[in-house]
Scaffold this active site. Structure first.
Site, PDB file in Angstrom:
ATOM      1  N   HIS A 104       1.421  -1.137   0.214  1.00 41.28           N
ATOM      2  CA  HIS A 104      -0.569  -0.173  -0.048  1.00 41.28           C
ATOM      3  C   HIS A 104       1.051   1.249  -0.202  1.00 41.28           C
ATOM      4  CE1 HIS A 104      -3.506   2.192   2.575  1.00 41.28           C
ATOM      5  NE2 HIS A 104      -3.048   3.055   0.964  1.00 41.28           N
ATOM      6  N   GLU A 107       2.405   1.689  -3.402  1.00 37.83           N
ATOM      7  CA  GLU A 107       1.233   2.875  -4.506  1.00 37.83           C
ATOM      8  C   GLU A 107       0.859   4.202  -4.090  1.00 37.83           C
ATOM      9  OE1 GLU A 107      -2.775   1.488  -3.161  1.00 37.83           O
ATOM     10  OE2 GLU A 107      -3.503   3.593  -3.619  1.00 37.83           O
ATOM     11  N   HIS A 108       1.281   4.426  -2.857  1.00 37.83           N
ATOM     12  CA  HIS A 108       1.508   6.523  -2.670  1.00 37.83           C
ATOM     13  C   HIS A 108       2.625   6.554  -2.948  1.00 37.83           C
ATOM     14  CE1 HIS A 108      -3.112   6.716  -0.697  1.00 37.83           C
ATOM     15  NE2 HIS A 108      -2.330   5.265  -0.524  1.00 37.83           N
ATOM     16  N   GLU A 204      -5.433   6.421   6.612  1.00 33.94           N
ATOM     17  CA  GLU A 204      -6.059   5.709   5.500  1.00 33.94           C
ATOM     18  C   GLU A 204      -6.432   4.327   6.276  1.00 33.94           C
ATOM     19  OE1 GLU A 204      -5.082   6.257   1.684  1.00 33.94           O
ATOM     20  OE2 GLU A 204      -6.415   3.736   1.658  1.00 33.94           O
TER      21      GLU A 204
HETATM   22 ZN   LIG Z   1      -3.893   4.507   0.182  1.00 33.56          ZN
END
Ligand SMILES: [Zn+2]
Length: 272
Positions: A104, A107-108, A204
């Site tokens: 994750h 991804e950022h 998040e």
């Molecule tokens: Zn995210």
């Protein structure tokens, strides 16, 4: 137990069939397959990519050509039909090895500059100032995908170059501050404020960890102990702080480089 982990780099490129838009509505329908296109046959090699399969995909009136890069084993699926939207997607097999949310964070991280495109605001510039129809990134259970779309082939290829460099050479590999911003860090607004935990992925996931998601994670953990699906690819808030910049860089070295890793045995941390 030793486990073979393969890297999968799949690029999907949808291109318009030859010829311009039709002069009337009837002609703008997606034609059956990409009639008239000069697509390569199985066995042909183009720029180091060998065609391994060619077939019809009737549901979307397309022809598929599957390639494998001879040097790296990267796989490319080329979809040819009459859709006037062009699309490009990079996908990496990123099976999680724990609940820290490493897939994750990447991804950022791709959104915060790369070797060739160092601007931390490039994503926002690309989204708002280019002729695109879609830009996003997704972390899934077993892979991370970076899709793009545009009605302009020229713009699509420029965006694809940016996204490709962002995946292979992200600045997070050399700039720890991006890791701290995107993954997790401690924060005190002033000397009197309480110590809090912040970070894009951490906050998040605190919001995303609903009762339903926690129950699904628990079910997977119980049903498939030790398997990749037993871990939450997005990260479990209580475990995310165990992630270090070193573990993040090791994760990129393992899953993102375009090299043949099919035969490299890898171990889970702590596994015999
Ligand atoms: Zn995210």
């Amino acid at each position: 137990m030793k486990k073979l982990i393969a890297i999968l780099t799949a690029l999907v490129l949808m291109m318009s069939a030859a010829g311009g838009l039709g002069e009337n509505a009837a002609e703008t329908e997606i034609p059956a397959a990409a009639a008239g296109r000069d697509l390569p046959e199985a066995g042909e090699v183009i720029q180091g990519f060998e065609v391994t399969e060619k077939r019809d995909f009737e549901m979307i009136g397309a022809e598929l050509v599957l390639f494998e890069h001879q040097k790296t084993g990267a796989k490319v699926m080329y979809i040819a039909n009459g859709d006037i939207n062009r699309a490009f997607q990079l996908s990496f097999l990123t099976r999680p090895l724990d609940d820290t949310g490493l897939p994750h964070v990447f991804e950022h991280a791709t959104l915060y500059g790369s070797e060739k495109y160092p601007s931390k605001t490039l994503l926002f510039n690309a989204t708002l100032q280019t002729y695109n129809t879609f830009i996003n990134a997704f972390t899934q259970d077993a892979m991370t995908s970076y899709p793009l779309g545009s009605l302009s082939e020229e713009q699509l290829l420029r965006l694809a170059d940016w996204y490709t460099d962002a995946c292979f050479h992200p600045n997070i590999m050399t700039d720890e501050s991006i890791f701290r911003t995107q993954a997790w860090h401690y924060e005190m607004k002033d000397a009197e404020s309480p110590l809090t935990m912040e970070g894009t992925v951490y906050t998040e996931m605190v919001g995303a960890m609903t009762l339903e998601r926690a129950a699904m994670d628990a079910a997977n953990r119980t049903t498939f102990p030790g398997a990749a699906i037993a871990y939450d690819a997005g990260g479990v808030p209580g475990v995310i702080p165990q992630m270090t910049w070193e573990s993040l860089k090791a994760f990129h070295d393992r899953y993102y480089p375009p090299v043949k890793l099919h035969c490299v045995p890898l171990r889970r941390p702590g596994a015999l």
